[in-house]
Enzyme design. Structure first.
Site, PDB file in Angstrom:
ATOM      1  N   ALA A  62      -4.242  -4.521   5.674  1.00 46.02           N
ATOM      2  CA  ALA A  62      -5.304  -4.511   6.316  1.00 46.02           C
ATOM      3  C   ALA A  62      -6.420  -3.902   5.501  1.00 46.02           C
ATOM      4  O   ALA A  62      -5.984  -3.355   4.297  1.00 46.02           O
ATOM      5  CB  ALA A  62      -5.148  -3.223   7.618  1.00 46.02           C
ATOM      6  N   GLY A 102      -0.095  -4.998   6.487  1.00 51.99           N
ATOM      7  CA  GLY A 102      -0.381  -5.845   7.334  1.00 51.99           C
ATOM      8  C   GLY A 102      -0.162  -7.295   7.009  1.00 51.99           C
ATOM      9  O   GLY A 102      -0.009  -8.304   7.566  1.00 51.99           O
ATOM     10  N   GLU A 105       3.154  -7.745   7.483  1.00 55.57           N
ATOM     11  CA  GLU A 105       3.232  -8.127   9.129  1.00 55.57           C
ATOM     12  C   GLU A 105       2.884  -9.376   9.474  1.00 55.57           C
ATOM     13  O   GLU A 105       3.174  -9.716  10.425  1.00 55.57           O
ATOM     14  CB  GLU A 105       2.569  -7.010   9.772  1.00 55.57           C
ATOM     15  CG  GLU A 105       3.169  -5.509   9.563  1.00 55.57           C
ATOM     16  CD  GLU A 105       2.323  -4.378   9.992  1.00 55.57           C
ATOM     17  OE1 GLU A 105       1.377  -4.265   9.485  1.00 55.57           O
ATOM     18  OE2 GLU A 105       2.827  -3.575  10.749  1.00 55.57           O
ATOM     19  N   GLU A 125       2.486   1.593   3.800  1.00 48.83           N
ATOM     20  CA  GLU A 125       1.371   2.481   4.843  1.00 48.83           C
ATOM     21  C   GLU A 125       1.665   3.759   4.579  1.00 48.83           C
ATOM     22  O   GLU A 125       0.846   4.534   4.676  1.00 48.83           O
ATOM     23  CB  GLU A 125       1.611   2.115   6.274  1.00 48.83           C
ATOM     24  CG  GLU A 125       0.919   0.768   6.560  1.00 48.83           C
ATOM     25  CD  GLU A 125       2.042  -0.485   6.295  1.00 48.83           C
ATOM     26  OE1 GLU A 125       2.904  -0.456   5.629  1.00 48.83           O
ATOM     27  OE2 GLU A 125       1.666  -1.570   6.792  1.00 48.83           O
TER      28      GLU A 125
HETATM   29  N1  T1G Z   1      -7.879  -2.591   1.444  1.00 42.27           N
HETATM   30  C1  T1G Z   1      -9.104  -2.575   1.025  1.00 42.27           C
HETATM   31  N2  T1G Z   1      -9.393  -2.422  -0.325  1.00 42.27           N
HETATM   32  C2  T1G Z   1      -8.326  -2.734  -1.188  1.00 42.27           C
HETATM   33  C3  T1G Z   1      -7.157  -2.815  -0.482  1.00 42.27           C
HETATM   34  C4  T1G Z   1      -6.849  -2.942   0.846  1.00 42.27           C
HETATM   35  N3  T1G Z   1      -5.544  -2.718   1.331  1.00 42.27           N
HETATM   36  N4  T1G Z   1      -6.194  -2.931  -1.692  1.00 42.27           N
HETATM   37  C5  T1G Z   1      -6.720  -3.017  -2.713  1.00 42.27           C
HETATM   38  N5  T1G Z   1      -8.235  -3.092  -2.538  1.00 42.27           N
HETATM   39  C6  T1G Z   1      -9.194  -2.780  -3.414  1.00 42.27           C
HETATM   40  C7  T1G Z   1      -9.173  -1.454  -4.303  1.00 42.27           C
HETATM   41  O1  T1G Z   1      -9.772  -0.665  -3.970  1.00 42.27           O
HETATM   42  C8  T1G Z   1      -9.922  -2.102  -5.558  1.00 42.27           C
HETATM   43  O2  T1G Z   1     -11.260  -2.287  -5.385  1.00 42.27           O
HETATM   44  C9  T1G Z   1      -9.343  -3.689  -5.661  1.00 42.27           C
HETATM   45  O3  T1G Z   1      -9.147  -3.910  -4.325  1.00 42.27           O
HETATM   46  C10 T1G Z   1      -8.392  -3.929  -6.622  1.00 42.27           C
HETATM   47  O4  T1G Z   1      -7.517  -3.035  -6.368  1.00 42.27           O
HETATM   48  C11 T1G Z   1      -1.877  -2.201   9.941  1.00 42.27           C
HETATM   49  C12 T1G Z   1      -2.904  -0.482   8.402  1.00 42.27           C
HETATM   50  C13 T1G Z   1      -2.614  -4.867  -3.916  1.00 42.27           C
HETATM   51  C14 T1G Z   1      -1.220  -3.832  -5.456  1.00 42.27           C
HETATM   52  O5  T1G Z   1      -1.665  -0.209   0.696  1.00 42.27           O
HETATM   53  O6  T1G Z   1      -1.397  -1.467  -3.616  1.00 42.27           O
HETATM   54  O7  T1G Z   1      -2.281  -2.879   6.166  1.00 42.27           O
HETATM   55  O8  T1G Z   1     -12.134  -0.558  -7.161  1.00 42.27           O
HETATM   56  O9  T1G Z   1      -7.247  -2.036  -8.504  1.00 42.27           O
HETATM   57  O10 T1G Z   1      -4.089  -2.755  -9.709  1.00 42.27           O
HETATM   58  O11 T1G Z   1       0.113  -2.025   8.887  1.00 42.27           O
HETATM   59  O12 T1G Z   1      -4.477  -2.704  -4.606  1.00 42.27           O
HETATM   60  O13 T1G Z   1     -12.156  -3.301  -7.318  1.00 42.27           O
HETATM   61  O14 T1G Z   1     -13.684  -1.959  -5.773  1.00 42.27           O
HETATM   62  O15 T1G Z   1      -5.535  -1.455  -6.699  1.00 42.27           O
HETATM   63  O16 T1G Z   1      -4.303  -5.355  -9.075  1.00 42.27           O
HETATM   64  C15 T1G Z   1      -1.412  -1.651   3.222  1.00 42.27           C
HETATM   65  C16 T1G Z   1      -3.227  -1.246  -1.261  1.00 42.27           C
HETATM   66  C17 T1G Z   1      -2.850  -1.228   4.001  1.00 42.27           C
HETATM   67  C18 T1G Z   1      -1.948  -2.054  -0.344  1.00 42.27           C
HETATM   68  C19 T1G Z   1      -3.317  -4.643  -6.392  1.00 42.27           C
HETATM   69  N6  T1G Z   1      -1.659  -2.137   1.862  1.00 42.27           N
HETATM   70  N7  T1G Z   1      -3.465  -1.970  -2.549  1.00 42.27           N
HETATM   71  O17 T1G Z   1      -3.462  -3.678  -7.366  1.00 42.27           O
HETATM   72  O18 T1G Z   1      -5.806  -3.728  -8.183  1.00 42.27           O
HETATM   73  S1  T1G Z   1      -2.703  -0.524   5.281  1.00 42.27           S
HETATM   74  C20 T1G Z   1      -1.910  -1.493   0.866  1.00 42.27           C
HETATM   75  C21 T1G Z   1      -2.695  -2.085  -3.800  1.00 42.27           C
HETATM   76  C22 T1G Z   1      -2.113  -1.605   6.463  1.00 42.27           C
HETATM   77  C23 T1G Z   1      -1.275  -2.407   8.605  1.00 42.27           C
HETATM   78  C24 T1G Z   1      -1.479  -1.096   7.790  1.00 42.27           C
HETATM   79  C25 T1G Z   1      -3.175  -2.596  -4.709  1.00 42.27           C
HETATM   80  C26 T1G Z   1      -2.475  -3.925  -5.167  1.00 42.27           C
HETATM   81  P1  T1G Z   1     -12.458  -2.052  -6.553  1.00 42.27           P
HETATM   82  P2  T1G Z   1      -6.515  -2.533  -7.542  1.00 42.27           P
HETATM   83  P3  T1G Z   1      -4.363  -3.994  -8.518  1.00 42.27           P
END
Ligand code: T1G
Length: 692
Positions: A62, A102, A105, A125
């Site tokens: 998400a 998500g 999911e 999450e």
């Molecule tokens: N949402 C919004 N922005 C995100 C994002 C996300 N999920 N993931 C990464 N970004 C942005 C980050 O802020 C950065 O922005 C850019 O993308 C590159 O990220 C309903 C509620 C995927 C392994 O927790 O683990 O789903 O600084 O520097 O090192 O159940 O990003 O360039 O402006 O980290 O290559 C669950 C979080 C969400 C994954 C890539 N998902 N992201 O790593 O790049 S909650 C996560 C990561 C959810 C549902 C629930 C990593 C990555 P900017 P980065 P990276």
């Protein structure tokens, strides 16, 4: 290019998500996917659907930025997943890069999942203080079993696609082109009926003992956190309730977790960690130096730990010492560290040898002449460091970065002895340097943008969290911890016991309080600094209660006695001798003791950090409040779910923080006073405007 492209491959409709950089489920993505399903539904020629990510990854989750949007504006991931689950044609998730949160999911609601061998799948999450809120808590246990699902959801770490295949989470590993492989798989399974739905399976492997053990486990691993226990409750529901019950409960509990201060803290840190690497004026076009070889001066605790970071990243290191004994000792410590890691199964012996083969010991500093970066990690003495940098200036090749690992000394003064101050920077590693992820990148007055950009890139490459700080005594972390230590000592002078101050920090979620930390670091370090500073300032010899403990030969954990006793060598036990020394000290100094509540201790300790942090922001030593939070979480064990000291103050309200500081006789820093009066938070402070 729309957010979701539709392309027909014969009887297969391919939906490609284009939402760089990580295909988060942002506004526009659900709309595009729904349009794709509409097209598939309305076209009898389409017999199956593939969902694939454009760019470098499948859906990474998400969009965390939308969590605080009003519900009607937030992308409806649950709505899309419910439709996907009920879809009457086979759907195939084609996964590369990461399918997280998500994203996984969505894949779980597809009929099938195919993946490239190096793809990663996970439900992280919990690391954001929430829980899988779009079916993950109900579908994952139904496909990988409850034990593995709990491990994945509570740990929040992804698994490789190869393991996912073994678990049945992935139906096929695609060698070669993922899109082609997914289309072929979709075509081959177009006629299979009934469509296999995970929501119709049973979740196996649960038991009262398993859930009890999981609840016991999170008491240690996730002390004080809300979402882990909710995850366990939902996993238990997956074993005992119909899918719909668990699905509905999940929505409710997700909202509860999402609206918690803990989730706000963890999401703050998620973005703050990434913001810390953004420096005005530095862009992707800022030239950087490629680091192909490193030199390290000093093979002691710090030098050896620093070397390991480079070896782990495959960067050859030449390490210099002043004697063969010191060199041999340093290398044997490095080897022993690797062998211990190998014993835990996290390295093979072959990898240990591979790392050690990248390490070249020498007694001749001239052997550093080909290094792209040289890091000095010797005794914390300005004269010694100046001598080294003078010699380095004559040895290092043009363009080499000259870095000092000093933890407090003036990097400008060190740079001033070289002919290339623009190449000089501070790289302050935290001990143990091969473990602690924080790296304070100390930007001196003349440090060039290129050297700064190279240092930030290097931090990422050696898996450190780099935070740029300015030059002052103690930079950011240690400068604030000195104020915190002063306040802790005052609490004891006013009647608190050392263990009371430590207990207050444990209750806040820190692994150690100020006095346990002092004992572990060694009381003599601070003692010598205080004696030296008093002597230089021509002041009388310090005679604080802590000075008396050191003078009684109690130097901390390393002497099995400091503020605490250490009967087993490690665990601190309140010492009667400290109580007696304090009683005598207070009598001699005419100090009135009083009961000090845990609330007062907590406010005074944390707000002393916050107040100094505000001064650091005013002076521009740290760019933004989030940088300070990142430093405190990765360098000092501040609980991430509190978001860091500055975030914690924002949650408490800066008006309340300022009032508490005044109540305890401290003067709020001007910036803190200003923001409190304006009803603002540190997060809302426009630091770029303030810098002009
Ligand atoms: N949402 C919004 N922005 C995100 C994002 C996300 N999920 N993931 C990464 N970004 C942005 C980050 O802020 C950065 O922005 C850019 O993308 C590159 O990220 C309903 C509620 C995927 C392994 O927790 O683990 O789903 O600084 O520097 O090192 O159940 O990003 O360039 O402006 O980290 O290559 C669950 C979080 C969400 C994954 C890539 N998902 N992201 O790593 O790049 S909650 C996560 C990561 C959810 C549902 C629930 C990593 C990555 P900017 P980065 P990276």
């Amino acid at each position: 290019m729309s957010t979701v492209d539709q392309t027909r491959e014969g009887d297969v409709l391919v939906l490609t998500i284009n939402n760089p950089p990580v295909n988060a489920f942002s506004p526009g993505v659900p709309e595009g996917l729904h349009a794709g399903l509409d097209a598939a539904e309305g076209d009898a020629g389409v017999r199956s659907v593939v969902i694939i990510g454009g760019g470098r990854t499948f859906i990474a989750g998400a969009d965390i930025k939308t969590f605080d949007l009003p519900r009607e504006q937030a992308p409806d991931l649950r709505g899309f997943i419910a439709r996907l689950d009920a879809f009457t044609k086979p759907t195939v998730a084609a996964i590369h890069g990461t399918a997280l949160g998500g994203g996984l999911e969505v894949a779980l609601a597809c009929t099938y999942r195919v993946a490239t061998r190096d793809a990663q799948l996970g439900l992280p999450e919990v690391k954001l203080g929430v829980l899988p809120g779009a079916g993950g808590t109900q579908r994952l246990p139904r496909v990988v079993g409850v034990p593995k699902a709990l491990e994945m959801m509570l740990g929040g770490n992804p698994i490789k696609a190869t393991e996912a295949k073994e678990l049945g989470l992935v139906d096929e590993l695609v060698e070669g082109d993922l899109r082609e492989g997914a289309v072929a798989f979709a075509r081959a399974h177009a006629d299979e009926r009934p469509l296999p739905r995970l929501s119709e399976r049973r979740a196996e492997g649960g038991s009262p003992e398993l859930f009890a053990a999981a609840r016991e486990g999170i008491r240690k691993t996730h002390r004080g956190q809300l979402s882990p226990s909710l995850i366990i409750d939902l996993a238990e529901m997956a074993t005992s309730q119909p899918f719909q019950e668990g699905w509905d409960a999940e929505a409710r509990l997700f909202m509860q977790a999402k609206d918690s201060p803990q989730s706000r803290g963890l999401r703050h840190i998620f973005f703050a960690e990434r913001e810390a690497g953004k420096i005005p004026g530095l862009t992707r076009d800022t030239p950087t130096t490629e680091i192909r070889a490193a030199g390290i001066i000093g093979a002691g605790t710090m030098g050896g730990g620093i070397a390991m970071n480079f070896l782990n990243a495959g960067i050859p290191v030449t390490i210099v010492e002043t004697s063969q004994d010191a060199l041999d000792r340093g290398l044997s410590v490095i080897r022993k560290n690797y062998e211990n890691t190998a014993k835990k199964g996290r390295l093979t012996l072959e990898q240990v040898e591979g790392r050690m083969n990248l390490l070249t010991p020498t007694l001749d500093m001239g052997d550093l002449k080909d290094a792209d970066i040289i890091i000095e990690a010797v005794f914390e003495n300005m004269d010694v460091k100046k001598d080294i940098f003078t010699r380095l200036d004559a040895i290092a090749k043009p363009g080499a970065i000259l870095a000092t690992n000093t933890s407090t000394l003036d990097v400008n003064e060190i740079a001033s002895v070289t002919s290339r101050p623009e190449q000089v920077i501070g790289l302050h590693f935290f001990s143990p340097a091969n473990v602690m992820r924080l790296l304070e990148i100390v930007r001196a007055d003349k440090t060039s943008d290129s050297v700064l950009a190279t240092s930030l890139a290097l931090a990422r490459r050696i898996k450190k969290v780099g935070v740029v700080v300015g030059v002052c005594d103690g930079f950011v972390g240690n400068r604030m911890i000195h104020r915190y230590g002063d306040e802790a000592r005052k609490l004891v002078e006013e009647g608190a016991r050392p263990q009371d101050a430590d207990a207050a920090m444990h209750a806040l979620g820190l692994p150690m309080g100020p006095f346990e930390m002092s004992d572990m670091a060694g009381l003599d370090v601070g003692y010598l600094i205080r004696q030296h500073q008093a002597k230089v300032a021509g002041k009388p010899k310090p005679d604080g209660w802590l000075d008396r403990i050191v003078e009684a030969g109690r130097k901390g954990q390393k002497t099995q006695a400091g503020i605490y006793d250490y009967p087993d060598g490690r665990k601190p036990v309140p010492a009667a001798s400290t109580d007696e020394l304090l009683t005598t000290y207070r009598q001699e100094k005419g100090l009135q003791s009083r009961e000090i509540s845990q609330e007062e201790a907590t406010e005074r300790l944390v707000y002393s950090l916050v107040n100094e942090g505000a001064r650091i922001l005013e002076e521009g030593i740290a760019q933004r409040a989030g940088d300070i939070d990142v430093i405190y979480i990765y360098g000092y064990g501040f609980p991430a779910y509190r978001g860091g000291p500055m975030r914690y103050a924002d949650e408490m309200g800066l008006k309340n923080v300022a009032a508490a500081l005044e109540k305890y006789g401290q003067t709020p820093a001007p910036l803190l006073r200003q923001l409190a009066d304006e009803g603002k938070t540190f997060e809302q402070w426009d630091w770029e405007k303030a810098r002009g």
